[in-house]
Design an enzyme around this catalytic site. Structure first.
Site, PDB file in Angstrom:
ATOM      1  N   GLY A  48     -69.258 -17.146 -73.566  1.00 56.18           N
ATOM      2  CA  GLY A  48     -69.904 -18.104 -72.645  1.00 56.18           C
ATOM      3  C   GLY A  48     -71.017 -17.440 -71.862  1.00 56.18           C
ATOM      4  O   GLY A  48     -71.129 -17.609 -70.651  1.00 56.18           O
ATOM      5  N   ALA A  49     -71.872 -16.691 -72.598  1.00 59.75           N
ATOM      6  CA  ALA A  49     -72.858 -15.838 -71.915  1.00 59.75           C
ATOM      7  C   ALA A  49     -74.230 -16.475 -71.762  1.00 59.75           C
ATOM      8  O   ALA A  49     -75.152 -15.819 -71.299  1.00 59.75           O
ATOM      9  CB  ALA A  49     -72.987 -14.517 -72.678  1.00 59.75           C
ATOM     10  N   ASN A  50     -74.351 -17.757 -72.134  1.00 59.53           N
ATOM     11  CA  ASN A  50     -75.708 -18.329 -72.034  1.00 59.53           C
ATOM     12  C   ASN A  50     -76.011 -18.934 -70.664  1.00 59.53           C
ATOM     13  O   ASN A  50     -77.149 -19.298 -70.390  1.00 59.53           O
ATOM     14  CB  ASN A  50     -75.956 -19.359 -73.148  1.00 59.53           C
ATOM     15  CG  ASN A  50     -74.994 -20.517 -73.091  1.00 59.53           C
ATOM     16  OD1 ASN A  50     -73.806 -20.317 -73.303  1.00 59.53           O
ATOM     17  ND2 ASN A  50     -75.479 -21.707 -72.796  1.00 59.53           N
ATOM     18  N   THR A  51     -74.996 -19.052 -69.808  1.00 57.27           N
ATOM     19  CA  THR A  51     -75.236 -19.617 -68.467  1.00 57.27           C
ATOM     20  C   THR A  51     -74.439 -18.828 -67.424  1.00 57.27           C
ATOM     21  O   THR A  51     -73.586 -18.008 -67.764  1.00 57.27           O
ATOM     22  CB  THR A  51     -74.754 -21.086 -68.368  1.00 57.27           C
ATOM     23  OG1 THR A  51     -73.385 -21.126 -68.781  1.00 57.27           O
ATOM     24  CG2 THR A  51     -75.581 -22.033 -69.190  1.00 57.27           C
ATOM     25  N   GLY A  52     -74.711 -19.156 -66.170  1.00 54.12           N
ATOM     26  CA  GLY A  52     -73.872 -18.757 -65.041  1.00 54.12           C
ATOM     27  C   GLY A  52     -73.474 -17.292 -64.976  1.00 54.12           C
ATOM     28  O   GLY A  52     -74.283 -16.374 -65.188  1.00 54.12           O
ATOM     29  N   ILE A  53     -72.201 -17.077 -64.684  1.00 54.51           N
ATOM     30  CA  ILE A  53     -71.676 -15.724 -64.458  1.00 54.51           C
ATOM     31  C   ILE A  53     -71.758 -14.880 -65.742  1.00 54.51           C
ATOM     32  O   ILE A  53     -72.091 -13.693 -65.692  1.00 54.51           O
ATOM     33  CB  ILE A  53     -70.217 -15.826 -63.940  1.00 54.51           C
ATOM     34  CG1 ILE A  53     -70.193 -16.571 -62.590  1.00 54.51           C
ATOM     35  CG2 ILE A  53     -69.577 -14.452 -63.804  1.00 54.51           C
ATOM     36  CD1 ILE A  53     -68.805 -16.969 -62.105  1.00 54.51           C
ATOM     37  N   GLY A  54     -71.508 -15.511 -66.884  1.00 52.10           N
ATOM     38  CA  GLY A  54     -71.546 -14.791 -68.157  1.00 52.10           C
ATOM     39  C   GLY A  54     -72.937 -14.247 -68.447  1.00 52.10           C
ATOM     40  O   GLY A  54     -73.085 -13.102 -68.890  1.00 52.10           O
ATOM     41  N   SER A 177     -59.339 -17.433 -62.100  1.00 50.50           N
ATOM     42  CA  SER A 177     -59.851 -18.107 -60.899  1.00 50.50           C
ATOM     43  C   SER A 177     -58.753 -18.126 -59.846  1.00 50.50           C
ATOM     44  O   SER A 177     -57.560 -18.114 -60.177  1.00 50.50           O
ATOM     45  CB  SER A 177     -60.235 -19.540 -61.244  1.00 50.50           C
ATOM     46  OG  SER A 177     -60.434 -20.290 -60.079  1.00 50.50           O
ATOM     47  N   TYR A 203     -56.907 -27.605 -65.403  1.00 51.78           N
ATOM     48  CA  TYR A 203     -57.742 -26.407 -65.179  1.00 51.78           C
ATOM     49  C   TYR A 203     -56.878 -25.298 -64.566  1.00 51.78           C
ATOM     50  O   TYR A 203     -56.922 -24.146 -65.006  1.00 51.78           O
ATOM     51  CB  TYR A 203     -58.925 -26.743 -64.262  1.00 51.78           C
ATOM     52  CG  TYR A 203     -59.831 -25.557 -63.992  1.00 51.78           C
ATOM     53  CD1 TYR A 203     -60.634 -25.015 -64.989  1.00 51.78           C
ATOM     54  CD2 TYR A 203     -59.887 -24.967 -62.722  1.00 51.78           C
ATOM     55  CE1 TYR A 203     -61.467 -23.919 -64.747  1.00 51.78           C
ATOM     56  CE2 TYR A 203     -60.720 -23.874 -62.469  1.00 51.78           C
ATOM     57  CZ  TYR A 203     -61.506 -23.350 -63.489  1.00 51.78           C
ATOM     58  OH  TYR A 203     -62.323 -22.268 -63.243  1.00 51.78           O
TER      59      TYR A 203
HETATM   60  N1  LIG Z   1     -68.325 -20.815 -60.659  1.00 51.60           N
HETATM   61  C1  LIG Z   1     -67.237 -20.653 -59.931  1.00 51.60           C
HETATM   62  O1  LIG Z   1     -67.194 -21.003 -58.739  1.00 51.60           O
HETATM   63  C2  LIG Z   1     -66.004 -20.024 -60.520  1.00 51.60           C
HETATM   64  C3  LIG Z   1     -64.880 -19.824 -59.692  1.00 51.60           C
HETATM   65  C4  LIG Z   1     -63.746 -19.246 -60.234  1.00 51.60           C
HETATM   66  C5  LIG Z   1     -63.726 -18.880 -61.582  1.00 51.60           C
HETATM   67  N2  LIG Z   1     -64.823 -19.098 -62.356  1.00 51.60           N
HETATM   68  C6  LIG Z   1     -64.740 -18.703 -63.776  1.00 51.60           C
HETATM   69  O2  LIG Z   1     -65.917 -18.006 -64.139  1.00 51.60           O
HETATM   70  C7  LIG Z   1     -66.153 -18.147 -65.551  1.00 51.60           C
HETATM   71  C8  LIG Z   1     -67.612 -18.466 -65.796  1.00 51.60           C
HETATM   72  O3  LIG Z   1     -67.891 -19.751 -65.271  1.00 51.60           O
HETATM   73  P1  LIG Z   1     -69.316 -20.156 -64.648  1.00 51.60           P
HETATM   74  O4  LIG Z   1     -69.065 -20.491 -63.249  1.00 51.60           O
HETATM   75  O5  LIG Z   1     -70.345 -19.171 -65.010  1.00 51.60           O
HETATM   76  O6  LIG Z   1     -69.565 -21.563 -65.390  1.00 51.60           O
HETATM   77  P2  LIG Z   1     -70.596 -21.968 -66.529  1.00 51.60           P
HETATM   78  O7  LIG Z   1     -70.252 -23.386 -66.865  1.00 51.60           O
HETATM   79  O8  LIG Z   1     -71.988 -21.662 -66.120  1.00 51.60           O
HETATM   80  O9  LIG Z   1     -70.210 -20.997 -67.726  1.00 51.60           O
HETATM   81  C9  LIG Z   1     -69.151 -21.255 -68.619  1.00 51.60           C
HETATM   82  C10 LIG Z   1     -69.627 -20.930 -70.017  1.00 51.60           C
HETATM   83  O10 LIG Z   1     -68.563 -21.216 -70.932  1.00 51.60           O
HETATM   84  C11 LIG Z   1     -69.134 -21.809 -72.057  1.00 51.60           C
HETATM   85  N3  LIG Z   1     -68.178 -22.594 -72.851  1.00 51.60           N
HETATM   86  C12 LIG Z   1     -67.559 -23.747 -72.513  1.00 51.60           C
HETATM   87  N4  LIG Z   1     -66.860 -24.206 -73.554  1.00 51.60           N
HETATM   88  C13 LIG Z   1     -67.033 -23.325 -74.576  1.00 51.60           C
HETATM   89  C14 LIG Z   1     -66.590 -23.255 -75.908  1.00 51.60           C
HETATM   90  N5  LIG Z   1     -65.862 -24.233 -76.460  1.00 51.60           N
HETATM   91  N6  LIG Z   1     -66.940 -22.196 -76.664  1.00 51.60           N
HETATM   92  C15 LIG Z   1     -67.723 -21.219 -76.150  1.00 51.60           C
HETATM   93  N7  LIG Z   1     -68.198 -21.233 -74.894  1.00 51.60           N
HETATM   94  C16 LIG Z   1     -67.861 -22.287 -74.127  1.00 51.60           C
HETATM   95  C17 LIG Z   1     -70.250 -22.695 -71.508  1.00 51.60           C
HETATM   96  O11 LIG Z   1     -71.169 -23.068 -72.509  1.00 51.60           O
HETATM   97  C18 LIG Z   1     -70.837 -21.780 -70.450  1.00 51.60           C
HETATM   98  O12 LIG Z   1     -71.812 -20.934 -71.028  1.00 51.60           O
HETATM   99  C19 LIG Z   1     -65.164 -19.215 -66.019  1.00 51.60           C
HETATM  100  O13 LIG Z   1     -64.069 -18.579 -66.638  1.00 51.60           O
HETATM  101  C20 LIG Z   1     -64.704 -19.881 -64.734  1.00 51.60           C
HETATM  102  O14 LIG Z   1     -63.401 -20.423 -64.846  1.00 51.60           O
HETATM  103  C21 LIG Z   1     -65.964 -19.654 -61.861  1.00 51.60           C
END
Ligand SMILES: NC(=O)c1ccc[n+]([C@@H]2O[C@H](COP(=O)([O-])OP(=O)(O)OC[C@H]3O[C@@H](n4cnc5c(N)ncnc54)[C@H](O)[C@@H]3O)[C@@H](O)[C@H]2O)c1
Length: 331
Positions: A48-54, A177, A203
């Protein structure tokens, strides 16, 4: 003269206010990975590295010289993100690879390719997730959040485990989380087939499963040199809330927006926790632990239940047909 003094005083108060706000936000953000370790020659997979935290995790680890495999569902977005990371870091060892965690077929194909192409895997970051989506099912009929967030990563990790072991002191990082603290594992109905669907509880179940999986895997990895830890990255401004609509309403509110600016991390800040667990030299040998940002914390009581952890492992192995998958990928 008095007017000029008033002006200077006013300007310095505004400056102090903004300076203090930025410092406070950094403090709330939980800090920056203290290690400056470079990771040249190390191979890292981030799901899931194309957006956000990844994406921010991939960027920081590419900056430190790693060979980065960005594993994503949407290849167009993944190629764009990989190009951006290469451009920003001038590290050309950054690759986009297809992985749909909602399909065991895709996970097996991804694993087969990786096992063929990569002679070692030093870090596996199980980061991808879906949060509070409608009652969707994966290709194999699993409830989407449990299927992607837990079962998909469970299968992927197991398929890559021998290569991780062969690679020496490898690290596995499961992005969970804080939501796990209200999670419950319903062993009678893991896939929400019998009870009314609750997006939030689903979730939380999946994120509790991330911590239980970490703990059981750590036990099974004792003596191999491979470590596994889980983490809460903090609450961050990402696309994760796309199914809740919460993000747009909070940030467009003039009252809430400044409060949210303070308490919500940027994706870059939230990525510090994964980077820390991936590179920090002092964490060598640390396994089966849960981190909140950069600090080791006790997870919820139900996350420490060894019987549940073992039961979840067995149920997950049955659901994804682990033995057959391992055989298929070793051919
Ligand atoms: N953002 C927050 O506040 C927060 C808080 C606690 C935990 N997290 C955890 O951090 C991690 C990253 O989340 P984020 O906030 O960057 O959100 P995000 O939605 O930006 O990133 C999630 C990524 O997972 C990918 N993904 C979803 N379904 C998929 C699939 N079937 N196959 C492959 N990839 C898939 C999405 O395309 C996206 O790139 C997650 O595990 C989330 O549970 C986030």
């Amino acid at each position: 003269m008095v007017a000029i003094n008033k002006y200077v005083l006013g300007a310095s108060m505004v400056g102090t206010f903004f300076g203090a706000s930025v410092l406070l936000k950094d403090y709330v953000g939980g800090g920056v990975c203290p290690s400056k370790a470079k990771i040249e020659g190390k191979t890292v997979i981030v799901t899931g590295a194309n957006t956000g935290i990844g994406k921010e995790t991939a960027l920081e680890l590419a900056r430190r010289g790693g060979r980065i495999i960005m594993a994503c569902r949407d290849m167009g977005k993944c190629e764009n993100a990989a190009r951006e990371v290469r451009g920003k870091t001038l590290n050309h060892n950054v690759f986009a690879k297809h992985l749909d965690l909602a399909s065991t077929k895709s996970i097996k194909e991804f694993a087969k390719n990786i096992l063929k192409e990569e002679h070692h895997i030093d870090v596996l970051i199980n980061n991808a997730a879906v949060m509070r989506c409608p009652h969707w099912k994966t290709e194999d009929g699993f409830e989407m959040q449990f299927g992607v967030n837990h079962l998909g990563h469970f299968l992927l990790t197991n398929l890559l485990l021998d290569r991780l072991k062969e690679s020496g002191q490898s690290r596995i990082i499961n992005v969970s989380s804080l939501a796990h603290i209200v999670g419950e594992i319903d062993f009678q109905d893991l896939n929400w087939e019998k009870k009314k669907y609750d997006t939030k509880a689903a979730y939380c179940q999946s994120k509790l499963a991330n911590v239980l999986f970490t703990n059981e895997l750590a036990k099974r990895l004792q003596g191999t040199g491979v470590t596994v830890n889980s983490l809460h990255p903090g609450v961050a401004d990402t696309e994760l809330g796309r199914h809740t609509g919460m993000h747009q309403s909070a940030f467009s509110s003039t009252v809430l927006a400044p409060i949210f600016w303070f308490v919500i991390k940027s994706a870059k800040q939230a990525a510090q926790s994964s980077v820390f667990l991936a590179v920090d030299e002092d964490l060598q040998g640390t396994s089966g632990k849960y981190f909140n940002a950069l600090k080791e914390k006790e997870p919820a009581k139900q996350a420490l239940d060894e019987v549940s952890a073992q039961k979840l492992w067995e149920a997950s192995a049955r659901l994804v047909h682990l033995d057959e998958a391992l055989q298929e990928c070793s051919l």
